[in-house]
Design a protein around this motif. Structure first.
Motif, mmCIF file in Angstrom:
data_model
loop_
_atom_site.group_PDB
_atom_site.id
_atom_site.type_symbol
_atom_site.label_atom_id
_atom_site.label_comp_id
_atom_site.label_asym_id
_atom_site.label_seq_id
_atom_site.Cartn_x
_atom_site.Cartn_y
_atom_site.Cartn_z
ATOM 1 N N LYS A 261 -71.253 12.826 -35.246
ATOM 2 C CA LYS A 261 -71.661 13.529 -36.473
ATOM 3 C C LYS A 261 -71.974 12.554 -37.600
ATOM 4 C CE LYS A 261 -69.297 17.904 -35.769
ATOM 5 N NZ LYS A 261 -68.252 18.814 -36.223
ATOM 6 N N ASN A 262 -71.147 11.528 -37.751
ATOM 7 C CA ASN A 262 -71.384 10.536 -38.801
ATOM 8 C C ASN A 262 -72.681 9.775 -38.554
ATOM 9 O OD1 ASN A 262 -69.079 11.205 -40.241
ATOM 10 N ND2 ASN A 262 -67.823 9.671 -39.207
ATOM 11 N N ALA A 263 -72.911 9.381 -37.313
ATOM 12 C CA ALA A 263 -74.149 8.661 -36.977
ATOM 13 C C ALA A 263 -75.369 9.553 -37.207
ATOM 14 C CB ALA A 263 -74.108 8.181 -35.524
ATOM 15 N N LEU A 264 -75.275 10.813 -36.812
ATOM 16 C CA LEU A 264 -76.396 11.735 -37.008
ATOM 17 C C LEU A 264 -76.611 12.036 -38.488
ATOM 18 C CD1 LEU A 264 -75.938 14.249 -34.059
ATOM 19 C CD2 LEU A 264 -77.594 12.394 -34.253
ATOM 20 N N SER A 265 -75.540 12.122 -39.250
ATOM 21 C CA SER A 265 -75.661 12.355 -40.682
ATOM 22 C C SER A 265 -76.375 11.187 -41.354
ATOM 23 C CB SER A 265 -74.282 12.568 -41.304
ATOM 24 O OG SER A 265 -74.402 12.812 -42.687
ATOM 25 N N GLN A 266 -76.006 9.962 -41.003
ATOM 26 C CA GLN A 266 -76.682 8.782 -41.555
ATOM 27 C C GLN A 266 -78.147 8.769 -41.160
ATOM 28 O OE1 GLN A 266 -74.340 5.437 -40.246
ATOM 29 N NE2 GLN A 266 -72.954 5.591 -41.987
ATOM 30 N N PHE A 267 -78.423 9.062 -39.886
ATOM 31 C CA PHE A 267 -79.811 9.085 -39.420
ATOM 32 C C PHE A 267 -80.611 10.159 -40.158
ATOM 33 C CE2 PHE A 267 -83.129 10.968 -36.870
ATOM 34 C CZ PHE A 267 -83.931 9.870 -36.612
ATOM 35 N N CYS A 268 -80.073 11.362 -40.235
ATOM 36 C CA CYS A 268 -80.784 12.468 -40.898
ATOM 37 C C CYS A 268 -81.057 12.157 -42.360
ATOM 38 C CB CYS A 268 -80.005 13.772 -40.763
ATOM 39 S SG CYS A 268 -80.002 14.440 -39.088
ATOM 40 N N LEU B 212 -79.040 18.125 -31.211
ATOM 41 C CA LEU B 212 -79.690 19.047 -32.137
ATOM 42 C C LEU B 212 -78.874 19.033 -33.422
ATOM 43 C CD1 LEU B 212 -81.764 21.323 -32.735
ATOM 44 C CD2 LEU B 212 -80.032 22.917 -31.897
ATOM 45 N N ALA B 213 -79.531 18.709 -34.533
ATOM 46 C CA ALA B 213 -78.866 18.716 -35.833
ATOM 47 C C ALA B 213 -79.509 19.790 -36.693
ATOM 48 C CB ALA B 213 -78.989 17.354 -36.509
ATOM 49 N N ASP B 214 -78.694 20.710 -37.173
ATOM 50 C CA ASP B 214 -79.143 21.740 -38.101
ATOM 51 C C ASP B 214 -78.781 21.231 -39.498
ATOM 52 O OD1 ASP B 214 -79.771 24.955 -38.230
ATOM 53 O OD2 ASP B 214 -78.455 24.258 -39.844
ATOM 54 N N VAL B 215 -79.797 21.056 -40.345
ATOM 55 C CA VAL B 215 -79.613 20.367 -41.618
ATOM 56 C C VAL B 215 -80.138 21.213 -42.773
ATOM 57 C CG1 VAL B 215 -80.120 18.244 -42.904
ATOM 58 C CG2 VAL B 215 -79.971 18.179 -40.399
ATOM 59 N N SER B 216 -79.368 21.283 -43.841
ATOM 60 C CA SER B 216 -79.825 21.871 -45.104
ATOM 61 C C SER B 216 -79.921 20.737 -46.111
ATOM 62 C CB SER B 216 -78.836 22.915 -45.623
ATOM 63 O OG SER B 216 -78.733 23.989 -44.731
ATOM 64 N N ILE C 156 -82.851 14.945 -31.837
ATOM 65 C CA ILE C 156 -82.701 13.505 -31.989
ATOM 66 C C ILE C 156 -82.290 12.921 -30.645
ATOM 67 C CG2 ILE C 156 -81.406 11.698 -33.189
ATOM 68 C CD1 ILE C 156 -80.919 13.930 -35.403
ATOM 69 N N VAL C 157 -82.931 11.818 -30.268
ATOM 70 C CA VAL C 157 -82.627 11.159 -29.003
ATOM 71 C C VAL C 157 -82.134 9.744 -29.283
ATOM 72 C CG1 VAL C 157 -85.000 10.359 -28.665
ATOM 73 C CG2 VAL C 157 -83.510 10.632 -26.685
ATOM 74 N N GLU C 158 -81.182 9.296 -28.483
ATOM 75 C CA GLU C 158 -80.754 7.908 -28.568
ATOM 76 C C GLU C 158 -81.646 7.116 -27.629
ATOM 77 O OE1 GLU C 158 -76.767 5.162 -28.148
ATOM 78 O OE2 GLU C 158 -76.568 7.337 -28.272
ATOM 79 N N ASP C 159 -82.344 6.133 -28.188
ATOM 80 C CA ASP C 159 -83.337 5.370 -27.442
ATOM 81 C C ASP C 159 -83.026 3.889 -27.595
ATOM 82 O OD1 ASP C 159 -85.609 4.464 -26.142
ATOM 83 O OD2 ASP C 159 -86.970 4.906 -27.796
#
Length: 129
Positions: A9-16, A88-92, A114-117
């Motif tokens: 979640k933290n990594a996806l939050s930073q990415f988003c 899948l990240a649902d973002v507001s 989002i994919v890890e590549d």
């Protein structure tokens, strides 16, 4: 289904947060560096993806009289592991835009696939709702 652990979640939050900052700058062209904004955004997009095609198709078509556009808040509402290093990240998020008509606040909701590549996160698809 919110099934991601805190590290994901933290990594996806930073990415988003970074993806949205670049996406909003590309769309608003507030800094007048449209081509540069495009290339910075595309560094966070999976090559050959549906999203890469969509962004490429609008390259050169966006015209804006925006003086400034900033993300004022962002929340990850849901984080779902889809398997195969995809999420899948649902973002507001909210933007504060100043243009010819004055300041405007907008509330936005998106879903990002989002994919890890190769150890880096990349956006594959984006849906506004």
């Amino acid at each position: 289904l919110d099934n991601c652990d805190e590290d994901v979640k933290n990594a996806l939050s930073q990415f988003c947060g970074e993806y949205l900052r670049r996406y909003v700058l590309f769309g608003s062209n507030a800094n007048g560096a449209y081509t540069e904004n495009y290339y910075h955004l595309m560094k966070l997009v999976s090559p050959g993806s549906e999203l890469a095609d969509r962004i490429g198709n609008v390259m050169g078509l966006i015209y804006a009289n925006t003086v400034s556009c900033e993300i004022s808040s962002m929340t990850i509402n849901l984080c779902t592991s889809l398997g195969d290093d995809r999420y899948l990240a649902d973002v507001s998020y909210s933007t504060e835009t100043v243009g010819l008509a004055g300041p405007v606040t907008e509330e936005n909701n998106i879903r990002l696939v989002i994919v890890e590549d190769g150890g880096a996160l990349k956006a594959e698809a984006m849906f506004n709702y």
